[in-house]
Design an enzyme around this catalytic site. Structure first.
Site, mmCIF file in Angstrom:
data_model
loop_
_atom_site.group_PDB
_atom_site.id
_atom_site.type_symbol
_atom_site.label_atom_id
_atom_site.label_comp_id
_atom_site.label_asym_id
_atom_site.label_seq_id
_atom_site.Cartn_x
_atom_site.Cartn_y
_atom_site.Cartn_z
ATOM 1 N N ARG A 192 0.853 -1.206 0.000
ATOM 2 C CA ARG A 192 0.000 0.000 0.000
ATOM 3 C C ARG A 192 0.879 1.243 0.000
ATOM 4 N NH1 ARG A 192 -3.036 -2.969 4.456
ATOM 5 N NH2 ARG A 192 -4.558 -4.185 3.276
ATOM 6 N N PHE A 208 -11.193 -4.779 -6.022
ATOM 7 C CA PHE A 208 -11.166 -5.704 -4.876
ATOM 8 C C PHE A 208 -10.621 -4.949 -3.659
ATOM 9 C CE2 PHE A 208 -10.228 -8.044 -8.802
ATOM 10 C CZ PHE A 208 -11.246 -8.997 -8.839
ATOM 11 N N ASP A 230 -15.823 -3.435 -4.779
ATOM 12 C CA ASP A 230 -15.833 -4.724 -4.087
ATOM 13 C C ASP A 230 -17.257 -5.261 -4.168
ATOM 14 O OD1 ASP A 230 -13.621 -6.050 -1.951
ATOM 15 O OD2 ASP A 230 -15.675 -6.814 -1.774
ATOM 16 N N SER A 231 -17.372 -6.605 -4.180
ATOM 17 C CA SER A 231 -18.717 -7.185 -4.273
ATOM 18 C C SER A 231 -19.369 -7.311 -2.904
ATOM 19 C CB SER A 231 -18.638 -8.558 -4.949
ATOM 20 O OG SER A 231 -17.700 -9.368 -4.269
ATOM 21 N N ASP A 283 -6.291 -6.457 -6.772
ATOM 22 C CA ASP A 283 -5.898 -7.326 -5.658
ATOM 23 C C ASP A 283 -6.997 -8.377 -5.424
ATOM 24 O OD1 ASP A 283 -4.628 -8.377 -3.429
ATOM 25 O OD2 ASP A 283 -5.335 -6.810 -2.064
ATOM 26 N N CYS A 323 -2.746 -13.804 -4.906
ATOM 27 C CA CYS A 323 -2.419 -14.429 -3.613
ATOM 28 C C CYS A 323 -2.607 -15.942 -3.703
ATOM 29 C CB CYS A 323 -3.220 -13.809 -2.474
ATOM 30 S SG CYS A 323 -4.985 -13.905 -2.692
#
Ligand code: SAH
Length: 380
Positions: A192, A208, A230-231, A283, A323
């Site tokens: 970040r 995300f 974002d969901s 991300d 990730c």
């Protein structure tokens, strides 16, 4: 194992203790030579987790205490005014297989992800209490990992209390135990900050975003506009709370917009609308949950990066992450190469991005490396 890998799979065992209970055992090579001590779990595919090499002191609860104390000590320098939170124990990388301990201010979030950690649960918790005197310890174990070793899942508690995490000089609200993962994505702390260094004057897209880690860092660093997707409604609610918590550092708060949507769909809509950004962060969650899913995941990563590149203004920066443990740097690079080709763009890699140092990668345990990314510049 010989080279220090801490796992032995059941198929590699010529013989095993005649017991139905998980137990500490001496591990011998086929020639009868002592390889060390391990923790043996009957019926588990991951049958042995190595705990001590020959020449090391005999493994005991004393060893657990010593290793916990050492892991905590190694993170001490992170607890400056900018951080009140860090991962204190990263499982095999800190020589405590399957054990994860995150500190969030005065609270600990502990994962006992396997038979070894579960077997020593009481000792681990007693040591943590003695070493850190936490206000509270929450069990946020990963139940899939536990089930693989024949353990019952633990149920999540309802934690209504808000903990204020300070990470990289930014405040975040979290309900430890109730939210995603152990409550906050500590592994992206350094990234970040790296991304934010480039954010001044940018129109940024944070895909995300979860509770807004990258968005807040970029906004604080002077991004002129931030769009975050974002969901999850819960994640965006946390994000809204985090905007309040950091209001003093965010003079241009109205320039931060959150969108609740599926990123794969939203990026396509944005392309159709002709939107452009100078800084794009991708991300996503683990798109390759296992090695066998890598091919499908590579397609998803490629699609994601391709859609993002369509939104890149000339000279834009792209910080793209994976990730998924199986997605190596080479594979990620290849995916980016294909995406850039299809988008008709050239990409320069400015730097690789890795998990923060409180999630160290043990060389003998490549599985501990899971968060990889690249900071790239996009040319037309
Ligand atoms: N960047 C965040 C962490 C991201 S975690 C940080 O710095 O803290 C991954 C996030 O992706 C989760 O919040 C999850 O809700 C979200 N997510 C998963 N699948 C999604 C999708 N298809 N579209 C949008 N968001 C998604």
């Amino acid at each position: 194992m010989r080279f220090g890998h801490p796992w032995i799979f059941s198929g590699a065992l010529a013989s095993a203790p005649q017991t139905e209970n998980a137990t500490l055992a001496d591990i011998l090579s086929s020639r009868g030579e002592l390889l060390g001590q391990g923790f043996y779990t009957p019926h588990a595919r991951l049958a042995v987790r190595m705990l001590a090499q020959p020449g090391e002191p005999i493994f005991s609860t004393e060893t657990i205490h010593r290793r916990l104390a050492a892991a905590i000590e190694r993170r001490r320098q992170l607890f400056t005014g900018k951080n009140n939170s860090a991962r204190l124990v990263f499982a095999e990388s800190d020589f405590l297989p399957g054990l994860i301990v995150d500190q969030f201010d005065g609270i600990l979030s502990v994962q006992l992800n396997g038979a070894f950690a579960e077997h020593y649960r009481a000792d681990i918790l007693a040591s943590l209490n003695a070493l850190l005197k936490p206000k509270e310890i929450f069990d946020t174990s990963d139940n899939d990992a536990r089930n693989r070793e024949g353990l019952k899942g633990v149920s999540r508690i309802h934690n209504a209390d808000e903990t204020i995490i300070m990470s990289g000089g930014i405040r975040y609200a979290a309900r430890i135990g109730a939210g995603q993962k152990t409550g906050f994505y500590l592994d992206q702390r350094t990234n970040r900050a790296i991304v934010a260094e480039h954010a001044a004057g940018c129109r940024a897209l944070d895909a995300f975003c979860y509770s807004g880690g990258f968005s807040l860092a970029c906004a604080k660093a002077g991004a002129t506009a931030v769009t975050a997707i974002d969901s999850s409604a819960d994640a965006l609610q946390l994000f809204a709370r985090n905007l309040e918590l950091n209001a003093a550092d965010l003079p241009q708060r109205e320039k931060i917009n959150t969108v609740q949507a599926d990123v794969f769909e939203e990026l396509r809509k944005m392309k159709a609308a002709g939107e452009k950004f100078n800084l794009i962060i991708l991300d996503p969650p683990k798109l390759a949950p296992s090695r066998s899913k890598t091919v499908a995941a590579e397609k998803a990563y490629k699609d994601l990066n391709l859609q993002a590149l369509h939104l890149a203004a000339p000279g834009a920066l792209l910080a793209t992450f994976s990730c998924s443990g199986a997605m190596t740097f080479d594979k990620l690079r290849q995916v980016l190469h294909y995406a850039a080709h299809d988008a008709g763009k050239q990409l320069q890699i400015l730097q690789p991005l890795v998990q923060a140092e409180d999630h160290p990668v043990l060389l003998a345990f490549p599985e501990s490396e899971y968060l990889r990314g690249y900071l790239c510049r996009v040319y037309i």
